[in-house]
Write a protein that holds these residues in place. Structure first.
Motif, PDB file in Angstrom:
ATOM      1  N   ALA A  46       0.835  -1.208   0.000  1.00  0.00           N
ATOM      2  CA  ALA A  46       0.000   0.000   0.000  1.00  0.00           C
ATOM      3  C   ALA A  46       0.868   1.256   0.000  1.00  0.00           C
ATOM      4  CB  ALA A  46      -0.938  -0.015   1.209  1.00  0.00           C
ATOM      5  N   TRP A  47       1.944   1.246   0.781  1.00  0.00           N
ATOM      6  CA  TRP A  47       2.853   2.394   0.820  1.00  0.00           C
ATOM      7  C   TRP A  47       3.478   2.618  -0.550  1.00  0.00           C
ATOM      8  CZ3 TRP A  47       7.959   2.454   4.139  1.00  0.00           C
ATOM      9  CH2 TRP A  47       8.601   3.687   4.002  1.00  0.00           C
ATOM     10  N   ALA A  48       3.897   1.546  -1.201  1.00  0.00           N
ATOM     11  CA  ALA A  48       4.511   1.675  -2.531  1.00  0.00           C
ATOM     12  C   ALA A  48       3.532   2.304  -3.526  1.00  0.00           C
ATOM     13  CB  ALA A  48       4.988   0.308  -3.020  1.00  0.00           C
ATOM     14  N   ARG A  49       2.268   1.904  -3.483  1.00  0.00           N
ATOM     15  CA  ARG A  49       1.256   2.510  -4.367  1.00  0.00           C
ATOM     16  C   ARG A  49       1.056   3.987  -4.032  1.00  0.00           C
ATOM     17  NH1 ARG A  49      -1.136  -2.416  -3.325  1.00  0.00           N
ATOM     18  NH2 ARG A  49      -2.522  -1.507  -1.749  1.00  0.00           N
ATOM     19  N   TRP A  50       0.947   4.299  -2.764  1.00  0.00           N
ATOM     20  CA  TRP A  50       0.759   5.675  -2.311  1.00  0.00           C
ATOM     21  C   TRP A  50       1.942   6.544  -2.731  1.00  0.00           C
ATOM     22  CZ3 TRP A  50       3.568   8.745   1.079  1.00  0.00           C
ATOM     23  CH2 TRP A  50       2.946   9.905   1.521  1.00  0.00           C
ATOM     24  N   GLN A  51       3.160   6.031  -2.560  1.00  0.00           N
ATOM     25  CA  GLN A  51       4.363   6.800  -2.888  1.00  0.00           C
ATOM     26  C   GLN A  51       4.420   7.114  -4.377  1.00  0.00           C
ATOM     27  OE1 GLN A  51       6.550   7.879  -0.392  1.00  0.00           O
ATOM     28  NE2 GLN A  51       7.129   9.222  -2.071  1.00  0.00           N
ATOM     29  N   ASN A 149       3.553   9.600  14.912  1.00  0.00           N
ATOM     30  CA  ASN A 149       2.764  10.134  13.817  1.00  0.00           C
ATOM     31  C   ASN A 149       2.291   8.945  12.988  1.00  0.00           C
ATOM     32  OD1 ASN A 149       2.080  11.661  11.290  1.00  0.00           O
ATOM     33  ND2 ASN A 149       2.922  13.335  12.514  1.00  0.00           N
ATOM     34  N   GLU A 150       1.375   9.181  12.105  1.00  0.00           N
ATOM     35  CA  GLU A 150       0.909   8.119  11.217  1.00  0.00           C
ATOM     36  C   GLU A 150       0.428   8.729   9.919  1.00  0.00           C
ATOM     37  OE1 GLU A 150      -3.538   7.605  13.106  1.00  0.00           O
ATOM     38  OE2 GLU A 150      -1.951   6.294  13.827  1.00  0.00           O
ATOM     39  N   TRP A 151       0.396   7.905   8.873  1.00  0.00           N
ATOM     40  CA  TRP A 151      -0.161   8.369   7.616  1.00  0.00           C
ATOM     41  C   TRP A 151      -0.996   7.267   6.987  1.00  0.00           C
ATOM     42  CZ3 TRP A 151       4.799   6.556   7.774  1.00  0.00           C
ATOM     43  CH2 TRP A 151       5.269   5.799   6.707  1.00  0.00           C
ATOM     44  N   GLU A 152      -2.084   7.707   6.377  1.00  0.00           N
ATOM     45  CA  GLU A 152      -3.013   6.771   5.757  1.00  0.00           C
ATOM     46  C   GLU A 152      -2.565   6.535   4.322  1.00  0.00           C
ATOM     47  OE1 GLU A 152      -7.726   5.973   5.946  1.00  0.00           O
ATOM     48  OE2 GLU A 152      -7.157   7.986   5.290  1.00  0.00           O
ATOM     49  N   VAL A 153      -2.159   5.310   4.017  1.00  0.00           N
ATOM     50  CA  VAL A 153      -1.653   4.984   2.688  1.00  0.00           C
ATOM     51  C   VAL A 153      -2.740   4.435   1.771  1.00  0.00           C
ATOM     52  CG1 VAL A 153       0.744   4.686   3.407  1.00  0.00           C
ATOM     53  CG2 VAL A 153      -0.826   2.738   3.502  1.00  0.00           C
ATOM     54  N   GLN A 154      -3.830   4.052   2.359  1.00  0.00           N
ATOM     55  CA  GLN A 154      -5.032   3.687   1.618  1.00  0.00           C
ATOM     56  C   GLN A 154      -6.180   3.739   2.621  1.00  0.00           C
ATOM     57  OE1 GLN A 154      -4.119  -0.313   0.200  1.00  0.00           O
ATOM     58  NE2 GLN A 154      -5.558  -1.203   1.629  1.00  0.00           N
ATOM     59  N   PRO A 155      -7.403   3.879   2.155  1.00  0.00           N
ATOM     60  CA  PRO A 155      -8.519   3.961   3.106  1.00  0.00           C
ATOM     61  C   PRO A 155      -8.502   2.790   4.092  1.00  0.00           C
ATOM     62  CG  PRO A 155      -9.275   4.512   0.909  1.00  0.00           C
ATOM     63  CD  PRO A 155      -7.851   4.018   0.763  1.00  0.00           C
ATOM     64  N   GLY A 156      -8.450   3.135   5.360  1.00  0.00           N
ATOM     65  CA  GLY A 156      -8.471   2.117   6.401  1.00  0.00           C
ATOM     66  C   GLY A 156      -7.127   1.520   6.755  1.00  0.00           C
ATOM     67  N   LEU A 157      -6.054   1.903   6.058  1.00  0.00           N
ATOM     68  CA  LEU A 157      -4.727   1.352   6.361  1.00  0.00           C
ATOM     69  C   LEU A 157      -3.779   2.494   6.722  1.00  0.00           C
ATOM     70  CD1 LEU A 157      -2.821  -1.022   6.642  1.00  0.00           C
ATOM     71  CD2 LEU A 157      -2.342  -0.853   4.191  1.00  0.00           C
ATOM     72  N   VAL A 158      -3.460   2.550   8.009  1.00  0.00           N
ATOM     73  CA  VAL A 158      -2.621   3.611   8.544  1.00  0.00           C
ATOM     74  C   VAL A 158      -1.296   3.007   8.991  1.00  0.00           C
ATOM     75  CG1 VAL A 158      -2.428   5.319  10.386  1.00  0.00           C
ATOM     76  CG2 VAL A 158      -4.636   4.924   9.281  1.00  0.00           C
TER      77      VAL A 158
END
Length: 172
Positions: A46-51, A149-158
């Motif tokens: 998910a992080w790779a897609r978000w990035q 801290n946190e970041w949401e990389v896709q809906p529902g996945l932090v």
């Protein structure tokens, strides 16, 4: 902790729009191969897609995004953005080193360029959100942990991270 001598076979330069494909490769390899122990397969995917979605904007941010190269091509990427609310704060963004060049001083050399560039622009406070797997790297560069801290990389996945900061010193 003693920092390693930066490698002499690596050059750092301002990223160009033509670097986008190679930047994405470095980011994807680093996330998928280096962060799985911290975030698991689902989190790293998910992080790779978000990035990927965030990267093209970074390359067009006024010469504040850099790439590291060796004889094989791009091996490191990263940069900074100005804080929109403070003229003295810079935010480090998207620092990644190819898995084949980690722990060789490449990230240290890239971060020195990022920090020098931000300080030259009058941004003497450098902030970042460190991923769990990168926190020790930033601590070695004298960044101080401020808060979780946190970041949401896709809906529902932090994903968890750490807000960190370093104040640059004026050189004589």
């Amino acid at each position: 902790m003693a920092l390693r001598v930066p490698p002499s076979d690596v050059s750092i330069r301002v990223a160009q729009s033509g670097d986008l494909a190679a930047v994405l490769v470095v980011q994807q390899e680093a996330i998928l191969r280096l962060a799985e122990a911290s975030y698991g397969a689902k989190g790293t995917a998910a992080w790779a897609r978000w990035q990927t979605a965030d990267t093209s904007a970074l390359l067009n941010h006024g010469g504040t995004f850099f790439v590291g190269e060796d004889a094989s091509g791009l091996i490191a990427v990263g940069g900074w953005r100005p804080d929109p609310q403070s003229p003295t704060i810079a935010w480090v963004r998207a620092v990644f080193v190819s898995p084949r060049r980690v722990r060789q001083g490449v990230g240290m050399r890239l971060m020195a360029k990022v920090e020098d560039s931000a300080a030259a622009a009058g941004r003497m406070t450098i902030r970042l959100i460190a991923s769990t797997n990168a926190r020790r790297f930033y601590e070695a560069l004298e960044y101080t942990a401020l808060s979780a801290n946190e970041w949401e990389v896709q809906p529902g996945l932090v994903l968890p991270g750490m807000l960190m900061e370093k104040t640059m010193q004026l050189s004589n």
